[in-house]
Scaffold this active site. Structure first.
Site, PDB file in Angstrom:
ATOM      1  CD1 TRP A  36      -1.186  -5.111   0.242  1.00  0.00           C
ATOM      2  CD2 TRP A  36       1.001  -5.464   0.608  1.00  0.00           C
ATOM      3  NE1 TRP A  36      -0.667  -3.752   0.260  1.00  0.00           N
ATOM      4  CE2 TRP A  36       0.628  -4.111   0.529  1.00  0.00           C
ATOM      5  CE3 TRP A  36       2.376  -5.861   0.828  1.00  0.00           C
ATOM      6  CZ2 TRP A  36       1.653  -3.002   0.797  1.00  0.00           C
ATOM      7  CZ3 TRP A  36       3.220  -4.846   0.791  1.00  0.00           C
ATOM      8  CH2 TRP A  36       2.790  -3.503   0.932  1.00  0.00           C
ATOM      9  CG  ASP A  39      -2.778   2.943   4.146  1.00  0.00           C
ATOM     10  OD1 ASP A  39      -1.918   2.528   4.157  1.00  0.00           O
ATOM     11  OD2 ASP A  39      -3.119   4.024   3.472  1.00  0.00           O
ATOM     12  NE  ARG A 167      -1.882   8.822  -1.564  1.00  0.00           N
ATOM     13  CZ  ARG A 167      -1.106   9.802  -2.500  1.00  0.00           C
ATOM     14  NH1 ARG A 167      -1.403  10.221  -3.676  1.00  0.00           N
ATOM     15  NH2 ARG A 167       0.200   9.593  -2.050  1.00  0.00           N
TER      16      ARG A 167
HETATM   17  C1  FRU Z   1      -0.712   5.199   2.407  1.00  0.00           C
HETATM   18  C2  FRU Z   1      -1.253   4.972   0.994  1.00  0.00           C
HETATM   19  C3  FRU Z   1      -2.572   5.901   0.700  1.00  0.00           C
HETATM   20  C4  FRU Z   1      -3.126   5.413  -0.441  1.00  0.00           C
HETATM   21  C5  FRU Z   1      -3.081   3.796  -0.063  1.00  0.00           C
HETATM   22  C6  FRU Z   1      -2.941   2.886  -1.386  1.00  0.00           C
HETATM   23  O1  FRU Z   1      -0.106   3.972   2.692  1.00  0.00           O
HETATM   24  O2  FRU Z   1      -0.189   5.372  -0.044  1.00  0.00           O
HETATM   25  O3  FRU Z   1      -2.065   7.451   0.488  1.00  0.00           O
HETATM   26  O4  FRU Z   1      -4.546   5.622  -0.182  1.00  0.00           O
HETATM   27  O5  FRU Z   1      -1.821   3.679   0.717  1.00  0.00           O
HETATM   28  O6  FRU Z   1      -2.973   1.673  -1.147  1.00  0.00           O
END
Ligand code: FRU
Length: 491
Positions: A36, A39, A167
């Site tokens: 998988w 981002d 984050r």
């Molecule tokens: C966005 C997200 C981010 C986070 C990441 C976790 O798609 O939710 O905010 O850092 O994916 O995988």
């Protein structure tokens, strides 16, 4: 020192990458080695090459404890896979190394700034995930996490902001100062983008809230990016829990460009908003600036709500978009595929002034790994719609239909190999003042990326149609004239 966890993930990837069937993988879009991805992270220049990291769970085709996968490129098209960069292996990030960014330090090392997720007991005695900003520093292959992580803690957020929604730091350097924007959720439960500054990347201070959602564009704002584009200040965010608004924003996870100005005191003044991509699969975009001054954006070509649909037997899940050059034109942020793609055209077929009345197909206009551009001009007022069908075979097709009366494009992947009843249609407005319409379509096995009128709108969609479906047809209910050029890509 490489941790056991990181070592194990690298070995796992090495062993399982060979087992992924070749036809599962796109040819010029980034995927994980196995398993998988979500981002894009750390998209940046390092020692003259472009590096891209990504949210990675190699062990399955589902989201899991996040590692950072790693690839690099010289031209945004051909990518070289590098060993997994970081794993969730310290006390402050054992529940995941979430999204972040990268920068080259003056001493030649590369710094990764990411969100460390740490599970601990909250004030009520329940276990909860706390998110804080961490760094790791390395040589472009191996990275060492800073022993004093986190560098931006939950103590450094405005009073009342949520401790588990903090984050996705995006770092850059401006006038000798390091700056980072971070996604946060304010006391009103909707998104806020926080700005931090540092002189050395280790000691950070909170500066200000750059922009607030005020419950208008979704809730939590993820993955911010903040940059100047052709004189405009742009804030890109990926909001969760959007509510649909006309044809501009769909419900769920969306993406928004806020366009504005930076005031003298450094605060952001939002003047307008637009969706970043109008297709079915696009999230969490991130940009970099090239040496020749181009602002390039890449995003996850998937959608949280419908991910893991499609073929359950797949061994990789998730891919990135083509990197796109951004520009600001006529009040809009426009995007077009990186120019470098033309270096990979192997066979070009073009036709001029083709009369389209009933469904037509043309020799040389077909394929699943292509860059095709067409311009359509209605000949009479009787053209209500003009339809392009790609990835076509029998009753399988993905359609892009231009509704000339409404000036709307409709993308439909209902018959694109899906076995789940998921959202498969999107509509969006295009320039209402033009008589003709120009559409550029990039395909790479399981993806369709559409760029309308030189990038005024983009729409990205994943399809699951078998590779044997490669016909392309054109159809209209009236009479139209079309110029079309198809470039088959080879690597
Ligand atoms: C966005 C997200 C981010 C986070 C990441 C976790 O798609 O939710 O905010 O850092 O994916 O995988």
């Amino acid at each position: 020192m490489i941790s056991e966890k990181l070592k194990r993930s690298r070995e796992y990837e090495d062993e399982h990458i060979k087992k992924v069937p070749e036809e599962e993988r796109p040819l010029y879009h980034v995927t994980g080695g196995v398993g998988w991805i979500n981002d894009p992270n750390g998209f940046g220049m390092y020692k003259g090459e472009y590096h891209l990291f990504f949210q990675y769970h190699p062990y399955s085709t589902h989201w899991g404890p996040m590692h950072w996968g790693h690839v690099k490129t010289k031209d945004f098209i051909k990518w070289e896979r590098l060993p997994i960069a970081i794993a969730p292996d310290t006390d402050v990030d054992e529940a995941g190394c979430f999204s972040g960014s990268s920068i080259e330090l003056p001493d030649g090392r590369q710094l990764l700034m990411y969100t460390g997720v740490h599970r601990k007991e909250n004030a009520q005695g329940d276990m909860e995930d706390f998110q804080q900003q961490c760094i790791a520093i390395g040589d472009g292959i191996d990275y060492e996490k800073y022993t004093a992580n986190p560098v931006i803690t939950t103590d450094m957020i405005p009073e009342g902001n949520n401790l588990n929604d903090f984050r996705d730091p995006k770092i850059w350097k401006e006038n000798g100062i390091y700056k980072a924007v971070v996604g946060s959720r304010g006391a009103d439960t909707s998104g806020e983008i926080l700005l931090y500054e540092s002189e050395n990347c280790l000691d950070w201070k909170f500066v200000r809230i750059i922009d607030k959602c005020n419950d208008e564009y979704g809730k939590m704002w993820e993955c911010p990016d903040y940059f100047l584009l052709d004189g405009k200040q742009i804030l890109a965010v990926s909001p969760q829990e959007m509510q649909a608004s006309g044809l501009e924003f769909h419900a769920g996870n969306g993406t928004v460009f806020s366009i504005g100005e930076e005031r003298a005191d450094g605060s952001f003044m939002r003047e307008g908003v637009q969706a970043i991509d109008y297709g079915l699969d696009f999230y969490a975009p991130q940009t970099l600036l090239t040496e020749d001054g181009r602002r390039i954006m890449i995003a996850w070509m998937q959608n949280w709500e419908t991910s893991n649909c499609g073929n359950a037997a797949r061994q990789i899940f998730g891919e990135m978009t083509i990197p796109r050059e951004l520009s600001f034109r006529n009040g809009r942020v426009c995007q077009n595929p990186v120019a470098e793609i033309s270096n990979y055209y192997s066979r070009k077929t073009s036709y001029k002034n083709v009369l389209v009345q009933d469904e037509v197909s043309l020799p040389g206009i077909s394929g699943r790994v292509i860059d095709m551009t067409l311009t359509v001009r209605p000949v009479d007022k009787g053209v209500n719609w003009f339809k392009i069908s790609v990835a076509k075979d029998g009753d399988k097709e993905t359609t892009i239909c231009y509704d000339a009366a409404r000036k709307v494009i409709r993308i439909d992947r209902t018959k694109s190999g899906l076995r789940n009843d998921i959202v498969s249609v999107r509509e969006f407005y295009v320039d209402p003042t033009r008589e003709d319409i120009k559409m550029r379509i990039l395909m790479d096995r399981h993806s369709v990326e559409l760029f309308v009128n030189d990038g005024e709108q983009a729409a990205s969609t994943i399809i699951y149609t078998p590779q044997t479906a490669e016909a392309i047809t054109f159809d209209t209910d009236g009479t139209a004239v079309m110029d079309v050029e198809n470039c088959v890509l080879e690597f």
